[in-house]
Design a protein around this motif. Structure first.
Motif, mmCIF file in Angstrom:
data_model
loop_
_atom_site.group_PDB
_atom_site.id
_atom_site.type_symbol
_atom_site.label_atom_id
_atom_site.label_comp_id
_atom_site.label_asym_id
_atom_site.label_seq_id
_atom_site.Cartn_x
_atom_site.Cartn_y
_atom_site.Cartn_z
ATOM 1 N N LEU A 1 -29.354 -30.290 -40.682
ATOM 2 C CA LEU A 1 -30.196 -29.118 -40.940
ATOM 3 C C LEU A 1 -29.764 -27.922 -40.098
ATOM 4 C CD1 LEU A 1 -33.744 -30.712 -41.205
ATOM 5 C CD2 LEU A 1 -32.423 -29.622 -43.032
ATOM 6 N N ALA A 2 -29.456 -28.171 -38.838
ATOM 7 C CA ALA A 2 -29.000 -27.078 -37.960
ATOM 8 C C ALA A 2 -27.684 -26.495 -38.468
ATOM 9 C CB ALA A 2 -28.850 -27.581 -36.525
ATOM 10 N N GLY A 3 -26.763 -27.355 -38.877
ATOM 11 C CA GLY A 3 -25.483 -26.881 -39.399
ATOM 12 C C GLY A 3 -25.644 -26.080 -40.682
ATOM 13 N N ALA B 1 -28.378 -24.456 -41.640
ATOM 14 C CA ALA B 1 -29.038 -23.185 -41.303
ATOM 15 C C ALA B 1 -28.022 -22.192 -40.754
ATOM 16 C CB ALA B 1 -30.161 -23.430 -40.301
ATOM 17 N N GLU B 2 -27.096 -22.671 -39.952
ATOM 18 C CA GLU B 2 -26.056 -21.796 -39.406
ATOM 19 C C GLU B 2 -25.160 -21.261 -40.517
ATOM 20 O OE1 GLU B 2 -22.219 -22.058 -36.424
ATOM 21 O OE2 GLU B 2 -23.904 -23.397 -36.068
ATOM 22 N N ILE C 1 -35.758 -20.668 -45.157
ATOM 23 C CA ILE C 1 -35.308 -20.257 -43.823
ATOM 24 C C ILE C 1 -35.122 -18.742 -43.721
ATOM 25 C CG2 ILE C 1 -34.270 -22.489 -43.329
ATOM 26 C CD1 ILE C 1 -31.511 -21.149 -43.841
ATOM 27 N N THR D 1 -39.717 -24.912 -46.447
ATOM 28 C CA THR D 1 -38.354 -25.104 -45.956
ATOM 29 C C THR D 1 -37.486 -23.873 -46.218
ATOM 30 O OG1 THR D 1 -37.771 -26.227 -48.017
ATOM 31 C CG2 THR D 1 -38.422 -27.621 -46.143
ATOM 32 N N PRO E 1 -19.663 -24.979 -40.044
ATOM 33 C CA PRO E 1 -20.602 -24.349 -39.097
ATOM 34 C C PRO E 1 -19.909 -23.790 -37.878
ATOM 35 C CG PRO E 1 -20.846 -26.737 -39.086
ATOM 36 C CD PRO E 1 -19.840 -26.390 -40.143
ATOM 37 N N SER F 1 -26.924 -18.644 -42.646
ATOM 38 C CA SER F 1 -27.375 -17.444 -41.933
ATOM 39 C C SER F 1 -26.387 -16.297 -42.094
ATOM 40 C CB SER F 1 -27.587 -17.754 -40.446
ATOM 41 O OG SER F 1 -26.334 -17.958 -39.815
ATOM 42 N N LEU G 1 -31.380 -33.926 -38.236
ATOM 43 C CA LEU G 1 -31.570 -32.670 -37.494
ATOM 44 C C LEU G 1 -30.259 -31.918 -37.312
ATOM 45 C CD1 LEU G 1 -34.143 -33.890 -34.819
ATOM 46 C CD2 LEU G 1 -34.588 -32.567 -36.912
ATOM 47 N N GLN G 2 -29.188 -32.632 -37.051
ATOM 48 C CA GLN G 2 -27.878 -31.983 -36.895
ATOM 49 C C GLN G 2 -27.420 -31.340 -38.204
ATOM 50 O OE1 GLN G 2 -25.649 -35.344 -35.460
ATOM 51 N NE2 GLN G 2 -25.966 -34.792 -33.302
ATOM 52 N N THR H 1 -31.439 -38.309 -35.938
ATOM 53 C CA THR H 1 -30.548 -37.380 -35.242
ATOM 54 C C THR H 1 -29.609 -36.690 -36.212
ATOM 55 O OG1 THR H 1 -30.659 -38.731 -33.248
ATOM 56 C CG2 THR H 1 -28.843 -37.152 -33.395
#
Length: 151
Positions: A117-119, A121-122, A59, A57, A151, A125, A114-115, A111
């Motif tokens: 995790l995406a937030g 990761a953003e 990133i 995990t 995010p 980053s 996943l949202q 859902t």
């Protein structure tokens, strides 16, 4: 998603050390379990380590976001740990991981999971954020830096 909805100051640690990925996941499970029932830490660890067996995990850029699902959890929660010495987390970029944000979601939250995790990761980053987190002097400062993120 605002990171403040996931975090509590009691689930932030600034100067952790771990000799292995397994120990890191144990420490993050302990942080995530603060505020949950007293026997939840083994279940949380099992969820985090089960996901980690599927693939790292990490990133990249010194960040990992271990995550898992737990039945009976009412809402998503997070914990943050900083590992100043870094640790091997099998990252694709081969950088040692120094910043770990662990995420736990209710078992049925596909859902949302996943949202989130995406937030996350953003958020992680951003080089400026990572630098500020690495320089923070205390758990309280880490918490404030993380609260200021969106995010």
């Amino acid at each position: 998603m605002h990171i403040a909805s996931l975090l509590d100051p009691s689930r932030i640690a600034s100067d952790l050390a771990a000799g292995s990925k397994k120990r890191t996941l144990e420490q993050m499970a302990e942080l995530l379990s603060r505020g949950l029932d007293s026997e939840s830490s083994p279940e949380v660890f099992s969820s985090l380590s089960g996901r980690e067996r599927l693939g790292s995990t990490a990133i990249g850029h010194g960040v990992a976001i271990p995550h898992g699902r737990v039945a009976g959890l009412q809402q998503a929660i997070g914990a943050f740990g900083r590992y100043p010495a870094g640790l091997d987390f099998d990252a694709a970029d081969e950088e040692p991981v120094r910043l770990v944000f662990a995420l736990l979601v209710p078992a049925e939250s596909t859902t949302e999971h996943l949202q989130l995790l995406a937030g996350l990761a953003e958020i992680f980053s951003r080089p400026d954020l990572r630098a500020r987190l690495l320089k923070a002097a205390s758990p309280e400062e880490l918490y404030q830096i993380l609260l200021d993120q969106a995010p």
